[in-house]
Every structure is written in C-alpha cells, then in structure tokens.
Write an enzyme that holds these catalytic residues in place. Structure first.
Site, PDB file in Angstrom:
ATOM      1  N   HIS A  18     -57.521  74.421  36.835  1.00 13.62           N
ATOM      2  CA  HIS A  18     -57.621  72.964  36.753  1.00 13.62           C
ATOM      3  C   HIS A  18     -57.267  72.218  38.039  1.00 13.62           C
ATOM      4  CE1 HIS A  18     -53.248  72.936  36.378  1.00 13.62           C
ATOM      5  NE2 HIS A  18     -53.319  71.686  36.768  1.00 13.62           N
TER       6      HIS A  18
HETATM    7  C1  UD1 Z   1     -52.822  66.395  36.203  1.00 13.49           C
HETATM    8  C2  UD1 Z   1     -51.708  66.456  37.251  1.00 13.49           C
HETATM    9  C3  UD1 Z   1     -51.298  67.894  37.527  1.00 13.49           C
HETATM   10  C4  UD1 Z   1     -51.024  68.651  36.233  1.00 13.49           C
HETATM   11  C5  UD1 Z   1     -52.265  68.516  35.326  1.00 13.49           C
HETATM   12  C6  UD1 Z   1     -52.087  69.250  34.017  1.00 13.49           C
HETATM   13  C7  UD1 Z   1     -51.727  64.655  38.904  1.00 13.49           C
HETATM   14  C8  UD1 Z   1     -52.028  64.292  40.310  1.00 13.49           C
HETATM   15  N1  UD1 Z   1     -52.148  65.873  38.514  1.00 13.49           N
HETATM   16  O1  UD1 Z   1     -53.995  66.909  36.777  1.00 13.49           O
HETATM   17  O2  UD1 Z   1     -50.121  67.875  38.312  1.00 13.49           O
HETATM   18  O3  UD1 Z   1     -50.765  70.012  36.520  1.00 13.49           O
HETATM   19  O4  UD1 Z   1     -52.468  67.142  35.075  1.00 13.49           O
HETATM   20  O5  UD1 Z   1     -53.278  69.235  33.267  1.00 13.49           O
HETATM   21  O6  UD1 Z   1     -51.148  63.875  38.200  1.00 13.49           O
HETATM   22  N2  UD1 Z   1     -59.749  64.226  31.866  1.00 13.49           N
HETATM   23  C9  UD1 Z   1     -60.369  64.199  30.643  1.00 13.49           C
HETATM   24  N3  UD1 Z   1     -59.610  64.137  29.534  1.00 13.49           N
HETATM   25  C10 UD1 Z   1     -58.260  64.097  29.570  1.00 13.49           C
HETATM   26  C11 UD1 Z   1     -57.629  64.119  30.818  1.00 13.49           C
HETATM   27  C12 UD1 Z   1     -58.373  64.201  31.951  1.00 13.49           C
HETATM   28  O7  UD1 Z   1     -61.598  64.226  30.556  1.00 13.49           O
HETATM   29  O8  UD1 Z   1     -57.615  64.035  28.507  1.00 13.49           O
HETATM   30  C13 UD1 Z   1     -60.551  64.327  33.089  1.00 13.49           C
HETATM   31  C14 UD1 Z   1     -60.787  62.974  33.703  1.00 13.49           C
HETATM   32  O9  UD1 Z   1     -62.123  62.897  34.061  1.00 13.49           O
HETATM   33  C15 UD1 Z   1     -59.946  62.958  34.954  1.00 13.49           C
HETATM   34  C16 UD1 Z   1     -59.820  64.423  35.294  1.00 13.49           C
HETATM   35  O10 UD1 Z   1     -59.890  65.121  34.040  1.00 13.49           O
HETATM   36  O11 UD1 Z   1     -60.528  62.221  35.986  1.00 13.49           O
HETATM   37  C17 UD1 Z   1     -58.550  64.760  35.975  1.00 13.49           C
HETATM   38  O12 UD1 Z   1     -57.445  64.234  35.270  1.00 13.49           O
HETATM   39  P1  UD1 Z   1     -56.162  63.699  36.035  1.00 13.49           P
HETATM   40  O13 UD1 Z   1     -55.282  63.039  35.069  1.00 13.49           O
HETATM   41  O14 UD1 Z   1     -56.577  62.943  37.234  1.00 13.49           O
HETATM   42  O15 UD1 Z   1     -55.466  65.008  36.609  1.00 13.49           O
HETATM   43  P2  UD1 Z   1     -55.405  66.504  36.141  1.00 13.49           P
HETATM   44  O16 UD1 Z   1     -56.435  67.278  36.845  1.00 13.49           O
HETATM   45  O17 UD1 Z   1     -55.381  66.629  34.664  1.00 13.49           O
END
Ligand code: UD1
Length: 384
Positions: free
Chosen positions: A222
């Site tokens: 991820h």
């Molecule tokens: C975040 C944390 C990371 C942690 C990880 C656990 C930061 C910078 N990163 O990364 O430290 O290890 O969470 O999972 O805070 N999305 C969905 N559904 C969801 C959540 C996210 O579709 O429920 C998608 C969204 O398009 C989003 C992308 O995933 O843009 C990334 O999500 P984001 O919250 O930016 O960070 P993570 O990659 O989850």
C-alpha cells in the site's frame, strides 16, 4: 478524571487505539475519560467501520469526514476540524498514533493551542524523508509532551535527536518544552495477544479462500512509493507471479483501495492480466482485523510494505520479506526474521528461497509484554 481526546483516521490507528480504549473502559474507567475523533481519512467500510465493530471500540464521538486529498489539503482540513473541537471541549491531552496525516494534523492543532500531545509509537525512524510518514513522525514527535516508543531503538532514536533521557533524569512532570520519553512496548502486541484466540474462532478466512494452513503466502502492498511507481509495482507483482508459478505456492493479497485503483490503470494491464489468470493468486478486498490475524498466523511467510504487518508477522513467528529499502523495525531484520528486499524482483525471489529452506529462525521478545496500554494509561495519569 483525566479527559483525553484520541485521533484516529487511518486503518492502523483504529487498531492501535483499541488497546488504550479497552483499558480506559475497564481498569481506568473512574480515572480516564476518552472521546474519539475520527478524521475520516479512511472511509470505506472495510478500511474503517469493520475494525470498530470487531474490536468493540466505541463509536467515534466526532467524525470530521475529511476523506481523500493531496497531503496539504487533507492535513489542512483535519487541522481546522481538530482545532475547533479542542477549543470547544478543552481536553487535558490529545492522544495521537503512528505516522499518518491524521497524526500530524492532531499534533499541529493541539500543540499550538497548548493541549499536551501524547504520541503513541514515537521515535520510529526510517531515515528516509521521501516517505510522507517519516515527515509526519518527526514533526509529531517534536511537539509532543509524552512520547511512548514501542522499541528500544525508537527510544535511542529520540535520544540521538536531543530529547532528554527520561529514564535517567527521574523527571515526573512534563510539558512540550520538557517532554517525557518512554520505552513501553507495543500496543499492537497487546492487541494480538488479546484478540488472537477470538479471531481463530470467528474468522473463516482460510476456508473462504481455500487456503491450507502453513502453505500460502500473505502479501500486502500500500505504500505510495510502491503503488505510485509503475516500475516498482510491476517488479513486485512479477516476483509474486513467478514465485507462485515456479514454487506452486498459493498467495493471498488483501488489496488496499489505493493499490487496486492503480492496478486498474493502463500501466498495469499486462501484469494485472497475468495475475488474474494465475489461479494460485487470490486478490481480495482489504481484510478485517480478525481475518488478517488468522491469515498472518497461518501463512508460511509474509511479503509486505506495511510496518504493522511486519510486526504482526514477527508476533506470530513468521518470516517477512519487506518491500521497502529500509525498515523502522530494525530489531526484526537484525534478528534475521525479515529481509529487506525493496522492490527488486530478484531480491524478493532470493529471500523467498532463503526463508523456504530455513527452519531455525528465532523471534526474541522485543515488543514488550502485552501491557503497553496499561503502562501508557498509568503514565498519562502521573505525568500530565
Ligand atoms: C495511510 C497513511 C500510512 C498508513 C496507511 C495505512 C499517510 C500519509 N499515510 O496511507 O501511513 O500506513 O494509511 O493504510 O497518512 N482510499 C479509499 N478508501 C479508503 C481510504 C483510502 O479508496 O477508505 C484511497 C483514496 O483514493 C486515497 C488513497 O486510498 O486517495 C490513499 O489514502 P490515504 O489516506 O491518502 O493514504 P494511505 O495510502 O491509506
């Protein structure tokens, strides 16, 4: 009564918060009162709600519903929302977990208006500032009043950055100019000990995915450094595909929504087609905590770029292959239970071969005794 506010937002924080929340509702119910603030960073049912349900964490008192966005805009919206709540409710402390944008937002909002910040999982460093998580950790640690490190390495990292050695000074009261640092063990280990048996009874993850205990590999991917870089992600996926074909090995990949979104893009059509055709590779939606525990406990080996999954592999005495150039969990690699393979296809395959032929790995206890949450609650009561 100590009134604390807790920030959660991303999946691993909800899991970590369960350990403290359980202590607060039982042993400390007459002394600590907790309100949970969900930033809404993770919002899918299987990235958030499922953990509250399984781990019986009380429903968040507040949900900021921030959702996705660029780092700046996501964090800024969170700061604004958290500040408003803190000004209105005036808690005695704000508890933050780990290294996500929700962690950083809580740290900035609270420290500027003089609400003491309690950082759980402090002191961890990858020494790689291209990771957003590394920036979040360093900044959060530097404005915190109480810093709880799960490992000795984390404690030493803080000393190296100039934090006063609390174990030596004997100071009992702290503020953000005189922060207290503590090595207390890992709240995730508390949870694993508490939930492992329950998970085995309730989860059907093995049956549902036709997996045989001890005879499959669990994979998670991820990190943005992997998901947002076609060359790296392709190399990882090719390694997985080749291992599964050459070694006739089943693999299960509970995929983070970010990774799935990327795989559906054009850059990956060839490798994604190969994976879909490979009957031994099962791509499933993000797993619940109980399913994840059962998959970890029964896997032959774990391949991951997650910090939490690396630790849980170690808790269950499983070797792991780390899809990053470094790790914050130095002890695991030092003890020979993890190999840092980065996103290099050949290194991943060689690490797999090495662990397949190795039966004498050792997993000495480096994450505490399962009582980190109790230590933290007692310490908050004494130190704030
Ligand atoms: C975040 C944390 C990371 C942690 C990880 C656990 C930061 C910078 N990163 O990364 O430290 O290890 O969470 O999972 O805070 N999305 C969905 N559904 C969801 C959540 C996210 O579709 O429920 C998608 C969204 O398009 C989003 C992308 O995933 O843009 C990334 O999500 P984001 O919250 O930016 O960070 P993570 O990659 O989850």
């Amino acid at each position: 009564m100590l009134k604390i506010f807790t920030i959660v937002g991303a999946r691993p924080q909800i899991i970590k918060a369960a350990a403290i929340s359980r202590q607060v509702r039982t042993v400390f119910k007459d002394r600590i009162q907790e309100s949970i603030v969900h930033t809404g960073q993770h919002y899918d049912e299987n990235m958030s709600q499922v953990f509250f349900d399984e781990m019986e964490i009380p429903k968040p008192d507040f949900n900021l519903n921030i959702g996705s966005g660029t780092h700046g805009s996501q964090t800024a919206k969170m700061i604004e929302g958290i500040e408003k709540l803190l000004l209105e409710h005036k808690p005695d402390a704000l508890v933050i977990y780990g290294d996500t944008n929700s962690t950083l937002a809580g740290a900035i909002a609270a420290s500027k208006i003089h609400v003491p910040v309690v950082h759980i999982e402090a002191g961890l460093r990858s020494y790689n500032k291209s990771m957003p998580e590394e920036i979040n950790r360093i900044m959060a640690d530097n404005v915190s009043t109480l810093l709880f490190s799960p490992t000795k390495t984390g404690y030493t990292n803080l000393l190296r950055e100039g934090f006063e050695d609390t174990e030596k000074t004997g100071r009992k009261k702290f503020d953000k100019d005189h922060p207290g640092i503590f090595h207390c063990g890992d709240v995730m280990y508390d949870n694993t000990l508490f939930f492992a048996e329950m998970a085995e009874k309730k989860s059907k993850a093995l049956e549902q995915n036709n997996l045989v205990a001890g005879n499959f590999v669990l994979v998670t991917i991820h990190r943005d450094s992997n998901t947002d870089n076609p060359e790296r992600l392709t190399a990882i996926l090719e390694a997985l595909n080749e291992i599964s074909v050459e070694q006739s090995m089943d693999m299960i990949l509970p995929l983070h929504p970010r990774t799935l979104k990327m795989l559906n893009g054009e850059a990956y059509s060839a490798i994604y087609d190969l994976l879909k055709k490979n009957k031994r590779i099962k791509i499933i939606p993000p797993a619940s905590f109980f399913d994840m525990i059962v998959l970890e406990k029964n896997a032959k080996l774990i391949i991951t770029d997650s910090g939490g999954v690396q630790k849980e592999a170690y808790f269950f005495k499983k070797p792991s292959i780390v899809l990053r150039p470094e790790t914050e969990w130095k002890e695991i690699a030092k003890n020979g239970a993890a190999i840092i393979a980065d996103a290099e296809k050949q290194k991943i395959k060689t690490a797999y071969d090495y662990f397949s032929s190795k039966s004498d790995l050792s997993f000495p206890a480096v994450f505490g005794d399962g009582k980190a949450a109790e230590f933290i609650c007692n310490n908050m009561l004494e130190s704030l």
